[in-house]
Design a protein around this motif. Structure first.
Motif: not given
Length: 283
Positions: A88-115
């Motif tokens: 239920g949100l309008p189209r943004p006027q331009e791309p909305a961005i955020a940065m993800k910390p690089l420590s979050a990067v993992c592999g394609a079959g690794d477990d997803i750990e809940l915080p």
């Protein structure tokens, strides 16, 4: 050409997938698949290697993130029309961005750990764009030429942390395992139109996301050009380009990940990821 990294966490080796789907060892030709290996000249040299001359990697191996040590991990929010409608949100006027910390990067079959304290950990299947050439102040139409290729990304986030814990969205994006990347990096010339790919994600076998990259408000070229106005993009940087409808926050009632669930996702020509959801660290 599909490039990948295989082996235990922290000890991954570079590899190439041949036409038969076999992994071949690239370590005699390079140290790792990092930004230095993803420039046009380096990729051209790799393209001249006959996979049959490389040692075959035998047996089942873990696939790590397909890019080593990215300098930046940039995420786009609300970039699909169907997802905006669901929320239920309008189209943004331009791309909305955020940065993800690089420590979050993992592999394609690794477990997803809940915080710890997780109440609303959510999923997002996305097309990832990996930078191959330094990009600064690009003009319209120049973005795609600065990419090395594409990969699959699951841009996980904890919605309660984002909404109720103050500050920007980083608190919800940064947990370990919240940035699976891969299984492999697909060269740009193998995906001539990044706006014509299907993306999907399943929870315990139930398909909850099924989208088309042509539904993006801002296409990949426009995203790269836009980002280059605000930051210099460097080889190895990862851009997660947004997610289609079907995220947990958009469901009625909302649904989020629980310990023991299985998450599978994939995209046209991008391969698949599969993750088990595990309890928080130390519990």
């Amino acid at each position: 050409m599909k490039l990948l990294r295989y082996g235990p966490p922290g000890r991954e080796r570079p590899g190439m997938m041949d036409d038969a789907g076999e992994i071949r060892d690239l370590s005699p030709h390079m140290r790792d698949l990092d930004g230095d290996a993803l420039g046009p000249e380096s990729l051209a040299a790799l393209g001249r290697i006959d996979p049959a001359t490389l040692a075959r990697v035998e047996g089942a191996v873990r696939l790590g993130a397909c890019v080593a040590r990215p300098g930046k991990f940039v995420c786009l929010g609300l970039n699909y029309a169907d997802n905006a409608r669901a929320l239920g949100l309008p189209r943004p006027q331009e791309p909305a961005i955020a940065m993800k910390p690089l420590s979050a990067v993992c592999g394609a079959g690794d477990d997803i750990e809940l915080p710890r304290g997780s109440a609303a950990t959510d999923w997002e299947v996305e097309l990832g764009a990996v930078v191959g050439r330094r990009a600064q102040y690009l003009e319209a139409g120049e973005g795609l030429a600065h990419l090395a290729g594409y990969c699959l990304v699951n841009d996980l986030s904890e919605r309660h942390f984002q909404a109720a814990r103050g500050g920007d969205s980083s608190k919800g994006r940064g947990h370990d395992s919240f940035g699976p990347v891969g299984p492999y990096l697909v060269m740009r010339d193998e995906i001539p139109d990044p706006q014509d790919l299907r993306l999907w994600l399943e929870i315990d076998g139930e398909r909850v996301q099924s989208g088309w990259t042509g539904d993006m408000f801002f296409g990949v070229d426009e995203i790269v050009v836009h980002l280059s106005q605000f930051m210099t993009l460097l080889p190895g940087d990862i851009i997660a380009t947004g997610t289609p409808a079907g995220i947990g926050a958009g469901m009625k009632p909302p649904r989020f990940l629980r310990e023991g669930q299985m998450v599978r996702l994939g995209g046209t020509g991008l391969g698949e990821q599969a993750h088990r959801v595990t309890a928080p660290f130390g519990t």
